[in-house]
Design a protein around this motif. Structure first.
Motif, PDB file in Angstrom:
ATOM      1  N   LEU A 144       0.821  -1.211   0.000  1.00  0.00           N
ATOM      2  CA  LEU A 144       0.000   0.000   0.000  1.00  0.00           C
ATOM      3  C   LEU A 144       0.859   1.266   0.000  1.00  0.00           C
ATOM      4  CD1 LEU A 144      -3.015  -0.603   2.419  1.00  0.00           C
ATOM      5  CD2 LEU A 144      -3.045  -0.394  -0.060  1.00  0.00           C
ATOM      6  N   LYS A 145       1.919   1.266   0.795  1.00  0.00           N
ATOM      7  CA  LYS A 145       2.771   2.446   0.869  1.00  0.00           C
ATOM      8  C   LYS A 145       3.459   2.709  -0.462  1.00  0.00           C
ATOM      9  CE  LYS A 145       5.292   1.456   4.501  1.00  0.00           C
ATOM     10  NZ  LYS A 145       6.282   1.655   5.595  1.00  0.00           N
ATOM     11  N   ARG A 146       3.886   1.637  -1.140  1.00  0.00           N
ATOM     12  CA  ARG A 146       4.521   1.822  -2.442  1.00  0.00           C
ATOM     13  C   ARG A 146       3.542   2.416  -3.450  1.00  0.00           C
ATOM     14  NH1 ARG A 146       6.560  -3.409  -1.671  1.00  0.00           N
ATOM     15  NH2 ARG A 146       5.181  -4.170  -3.333  1.00  0.00           N
ATOM     16  N   ILE A 147       2.303   1.916  -3.445  1.00  0.00           N
ATOM     17  CA  ILE A 147       1.305   2.437  -4.379  1.00  0.00           C
ATOM     18  C   ILE A 147       0.993   3.902  -4.059  1.00  0.00           C
ATOM     19  CG2 ILE A 147      -1.117   2.253  -5.087  1.00  0.00           C
ATOM     20  CD1 ILE A 147      -0.884  -0.742  -4.863  1.00  0.00           C
ATOM     21  N   ALA A 148       0.871   4.214  -2.753  1.00  0.00           N
ATOM     22  CA  ALA A 148       0.579   5.596  -2.354  1.00  0.00           C
ATOM     23  C   ALA A 148       1.697   6.546  -2.779  1.00  0.00           C
ATOM     24  CB  ALA A 148       0.366   5.669  -0.847  1.00  0.00           C
ATOM     25  N   ASN A 149       2.929   6.053  -2.822  1.00  0.00           N
ATOM     26  CA  ASN A 149       4.073   6.861  -3.236  1.00  0.00           C
ATOM     27  C   ASN A 149       4.360   6.748  -4.729  1.00  0.00           C
ATOM     28  OD1 ASN A 149       4.669   7.792  -0.608  1.00  0.00           O
ATOM     29  ND2 ASN A 149       5.738   5.884  -0.129  1.00  0.00           N
ATOM     30  N   LEU A 150       3.401   6.141  -5.464  1.00  0.00           N
ATOM     31  CA  LEU A 150       3.549   5.946  -6.915  1.00  0.00           C
ATOM     32  C   LEU A 150       4.770   5.114  -7.253  1.00  0.00           C
ATOM     33  CD1 LEU A 150       2.594   9.517  -8.197  1.00  0.00           C
ATOM     34  CD2 LEU A 150       1.114   7.531  -7.887  1.00  0.00           C
ATOM     35  N   ASP A 151       5.144   4.240  -6.335  1.00  0.00           N
ATOM     36  CA  ASP A 151       6.259   3.312  -6.572  1.00  0.00           C
ATOM     37  C   ASP A 151       5.659   1.960  -6.976  1.00  0.00           C
ATOM     38  OD1 ASP A 151       8.508   1.794  -6.671  1.00  0.00           O
ATOM     39  OD2 ASP A 151       8.929   1.846  -4.513  1.00  0.00           O
ATOM     40  N   LEU A 152       5.571   1.732  -8.279  1.00  0.00           N
ATOM     41  CA  LEU A 152       4.954   0.514  -8.792  1.00  0.00           C
ATOM     42  C   LEU A 152       5.965  -0.565  -9.114  1.00  0.00           C
ATOM     43  CD1 LEU A 152       2.373   2.227 -11.185  1.00  0.00           C
ATOM     44  CD2 LEU A 152       2.018   1.447  -8.838  1.00  0.00           C
ATOM     45  N   GLY A 153       7.195  -0.353  -8.687  1.00  0.00           N
ATOM     46  CA  GLY A 153       8.227  -1.348  -8.952  1.00  0.00           C
ATOM     47  C   GLY A 153       9.012  -1.018 -10.212  1.00  0.00           C
ATOM     48  N   SER A 163      10.234  -2.347 -14.086  1.00  0.00           N
ATOM     49  CA  SER A 163       9.874  -3.211 -15.212  1.00  0.00           C
ATOM     50  C   SER A 163      10.949  -4.253 -15.440  1.00  0.00           C
ATOM     51  CB  SER A 163       9.676  -2.374 -16.477  1.00  0.00           C
ATOM     52  OG  SER A 163       9.537  -3.200 -17.609  1.00  0.00           O
ATOM     53  N   VAL A 164      10.534  -5.513 -15.575  1.00  0.00           N
ATOM     54  CA  VAL A 164      11.477  -6.595 -15.843  1.00  0.00           C
ATOM     55  C   VAL A 164      12.073  -6.433 -17.240  1.00  0.00           C
ATOM     56  CG1 VAL A 164      11.711  -9.104 -16.076  1.00  0.00           C
ATOM     57  CG2 VAL A 164      10.247  -8.146 -14.293  1.00  0.00           C
ATOM     58  N   GLN A 165      11.296  -5.899 -18.173  1.00  0.00           N
ATOM     59  CA  GLN A 165      11.756  -5.788 -19.563  1.00  0.00           C
ATOM     60  C   GLN A 165      12.764  -4.674 -19.757  1.00  0.00           C
ATOM     61  OE1 GLN A 165       8.138  -6.447 -22.393  1.00  0.00           O
ATOM     62  NE2 GLN A 165       7.344  -5.432 -20.576  1.00  0.00           N
ATOM     63  N   THR A 166      12.449  -3.496 -19.231  1.00  0.00           N
ATOM     64  CA  THR A 166      13.281  -2.321 -19.509  1.00  0.00           C
ATOM     65  C   THR A 166      14.231  -1.959 -18.371  1.00  0.00           C
ATOM     66  OG1 THR A 166      11.632  -0.773 -18.614  1.00  0.00           O
ATOM     67  CG2 THR A 166      11.423  -1.396 -20.942  1.00  0.00           C
ATOM     68  N   GLY A 167      13.959  -2.471 -17.167  1.00  0.00           N
ATOM     69  CA  GLY A 167      14.791  -2.108 -16.031  1.00  0.00           C
ATOM     70  C   GLY A 167      14.528  -0.720 -15.492  1.00  0.00           C
ATOM     71  N   GLN A 168      13.487  -0.049 -16.003  1.00  0.00           N
ATOM     72  CA  GLN A 168      13.134   1.290 -15.571  1.00  0.00           C
ATOM     73  C   GLN A 168      11.937   1.241 -14.616  1.00  0.00           C
ATOM     74  OE1 GLN A 168      14.942   4.029 -16.414  1.00  0.00           O
ATOM     75  NE2 GLN A 168      16.311   2.587 -17.484  1.00  0.00           N
ATOM     76  N   PRO A 169      11.785   2.251 -13.752  1.00  0.00           N
ATOM     77  CA  PRO A 169      10.603   2.291 -12.878  1.00  0.00           C
ATOM     78  C   PRO A 169       9.320   2.270 -13.709  1.00  0.00           C
ATOM     79  CG  PRO A 169      12.241   3.880 -12.140  1.00  0.00           C
ATOM     80  CD  PRO A 169      12.733   3.346 -13.456  1.00  0.00           C
ATOM     81  N   VAL A 170       8.340   1.495 -13.247  1.00  0.00           N
ATOM     82  CA  VAL A 170       7.084   1.359 -13.983  1.00  0.00           C
ATOM     83  C   VAL A 170       6.386   2.706 -14.118  1.00  0.00           C
ATOM     84  CG1 VAL A 170       4.788   0.299 -13.933  1.00  0.00           C
ATOM     85  CG2 VAL A 170       6.798  -1.046 -13.305  1.00  0.00           C
ATOM     86  N   TRP A 171       6.442   3.533 -13.070  1.00  0.00           N
ATOM     87  CA  TRP A 171       5.777   4.836 -13.131  1.00  0.00           C
ATOM     88  C   TRP A 171       6.399   5.709 -14.220  1.00  0.00           C
ATOM     89  CZ3 TRP A 171       1.429   6.934 -11.889  1.00  0.00           C
ATOM     90  CH2 TRP A 171       1.299   8.320 -11.877  1.00  0.00           C
ATOM     91  N   ASP A 172       7.708   5.661 -14.371  1.00  0.00           N
ATOM     92  CA  ASP A 172       8.366   6.433 -15.419  1.00  0.00           C
ATOM     93  C   ASP A 172       7.948   5.950 -16.800  1.00  0.00           C
ATOM     94  OD1 ASP A 172       9.616   7.838 -13.429  1.00  0.00           O
ATOM     95  OD2 ASP A 172      11.555   6.811 -13.640  1.00  0.00           O
ATOM     96  N   GLU A 173       7.818   4.630 -16.939  1.00  0.00           N
ATOM     97  CA  GLU A 173       7.386   4.075 -18.225  1.00  0.00           C
ATOM     98  C   GLU A 173       5.960   4.519 -18.550  1.00  0.00           C
ATOM     99  OE1 GLU A 173       9.140   2.580 -20.314  1.00  0.00           O
ATOM    100  OE2 GLU A 173      10.846   1.694 -19.284  1.00  0.00           O
ATOM    101  N   PHE A 174       5.108   4.558 -17.534  1.00  0.00           N
ATOM    102  CA  PHE A 174       3.719   4.960 -17.747  1.00  0.00           C
ATOM    103  C   PHE A 174       3.619   6.436 -18.116  1.00  0.00           C
ATOM    104  CE2 PHE A 174       0.480   1.788 -15.982  1.00  0.00           C
ATOM    105  CZ  PHE A 174       1.176   0.733 -16.528  1.00  0.00           C
ATOM    106  N   THR A 175       4.342   7.278 -17.388  1.00  0.00           N
ATOM    107  CA  THR A 175       4.272   8.709 -17.689  1.00  0.00           C
ATOM    108  C   THR A 175       4.835   9.021 -19.070  1.00  0.00           C
ATOM    109  OG1 THR A 175       6.384   9.021 -16.523  1.00  0.00           O
ATOM    110  CG2 THR A 175       4.357   9.434 -15.282  1.00  0.00           C
TER     111      THR A 175
END
Length: 334
Positions: free
Chosen positions: A69-78, A80-92
């Motif tokens: 929950l804390k990770r989601i609240a902080n927009l920390d979605l983990g 990406s296994v494919q790109t090695g980049q934060p999922v939130w950065d990939e989404f934005t």
């Protein structure tokens, strides 16, 4: 109005919490666990144990869920296994493309669907009504990917009227301000870049709009037919009111309530439909990224996408409630 918005926002909190529980349980029930999903099927027990310790998966479930929950609240979605980049950065990075495509598709669906459904109801049984009903049935039945291939083959490959892939032409030196290609061209005065982005939007937007357009036509037609049979419409006509007043103030306004509901639900569903559309046209939005995430078992991306879809849906429901209250003020008291 403010009380209505606050009340609806508070009602959305349990929905998102319930979804977070389902997502958390899904992650913990994956075959072999999240560690095996990240490392692959040939991972050794030592490697799995190391990943579990690093991710905190050896902790009690309630501790893991609180961290989740804390990770989601902080927009920390983990990551990406494919790109090695934060999922939130990939989404934005990809989010503007999907929003631009979805908005264009819904504008087409509403601008064509509402008038077509209205006039089909007014001319019930005529050629326009038959054509609209038949065309909407075809639009619902044709798979999105098949329609995309047809439009691409005819209008892009054979006739060369529109580009067949991407958001903008290769080599176009356009300034990126917001990530929305059409808007950026307007803001920077590069109108040629905006026009180029619009031409790239036409075919995928029409493809994505096919099903919402068909639904809106049928929903508007049915709603207008129902309203036309109401006593207050006959009363308004018998009082000698102008036809434009009766149609606009009494028919369309009352017929729009179910249509607004349909538009809200369809807007959310466009994101899932964009997966196939963006893949065919190589549009580079969230949809095509999700397709590769499914193929590559990139679970952090899938979890982020599910949460993203849920948030979009609840926000759209809020907008639908606000639109309801504007169309029919009686809704505000409930």
């Amino acid at each position: 109005m403010l009380r209505l918005v606050v009340r609806r926002l508070l009602q959305l909190i349990p929905t998102l919490l319930g979804l977070s529980v389902l997502l958390f349980l899904w992650l913990n029930r994956l075959p072999g666990g999240p560690a095996s999903a990240i490392l692959g099927e040939r991972a050794t027990e030592a490697e799995v144990a190391r990943i579990n310790r690093a991710l905190g998966l050896d902790q009690p479930l309630y501790v893991q869920y609180w961290r989740f929950l804390k990770r989601i609240a902080n927009l920390d979605l983990g990551t990406s296994v494919q790109t090695g980049q934060p999922v939130w950065d990939e989404f934005t990075l990809r989010f503007p493309a999907t929003v631009e495509l979805s908005v264009a598709a819904m504008v087409i669906a509403i601008a064509v669907g509402v008038p077509l459904g209205y006039f089909a109801a007014r001319k019930r049984g005529g050629w326009l009504d038959v054509t609209a009903v038949s065309g909407s049935l075809v639009g619902i039945c044709i798979p999105v990917f098949f329609l995309a291939l047809i439009l691409k083959g005819v209008f892009a490959v054979e006739l060369g009227m529109f580009p067949s892939y991407g958001r903008q032409s290769t080599g176009l030196n356009a300034t990126d301000v917001t990530g929305f290609a059409v808007l950026d061209g307007v803001l920077t005065g590069e109108l040629d870049a905006s026009w180029d982005a619009i031409t790239h939007l036409v075919l995928p937007a029409i493809t994505l709009a096919s099903i919402p357009l068909a639904v809106i036509v049928r929903m508007t037609r049915a709603s207008v037919l129902e309203v036309l049979g109401e006593d207050y419409i006959r009363t308004a006509e018998s009082k000698g009111l102008k036809r434009s007043t009766v149609r606009g103030r009494h028919v369309l306004r009352n017929a729009m309530l179910p249509v607004v509901t349909a538009v809200g639900l369809l807007t959310g569903s466009l994101l899932s439909g964009a997966v196939l559309t963006e893949s065919v046209f190589s549009f580079g939005g969230i949809g095509s990224f999700i397709r590769t995430a499914i193929d590559g078992r990139d679970y952090p991306v899938l979890v982020g996408f599910i949460m993203f879809i849920a948030i979009v849906y609840v926000l759209i429901n809020l907008l639908v409630d606000v639109a309801y209250s504007l169309i029919d003020p009686r809704v505000r008291v409930h």
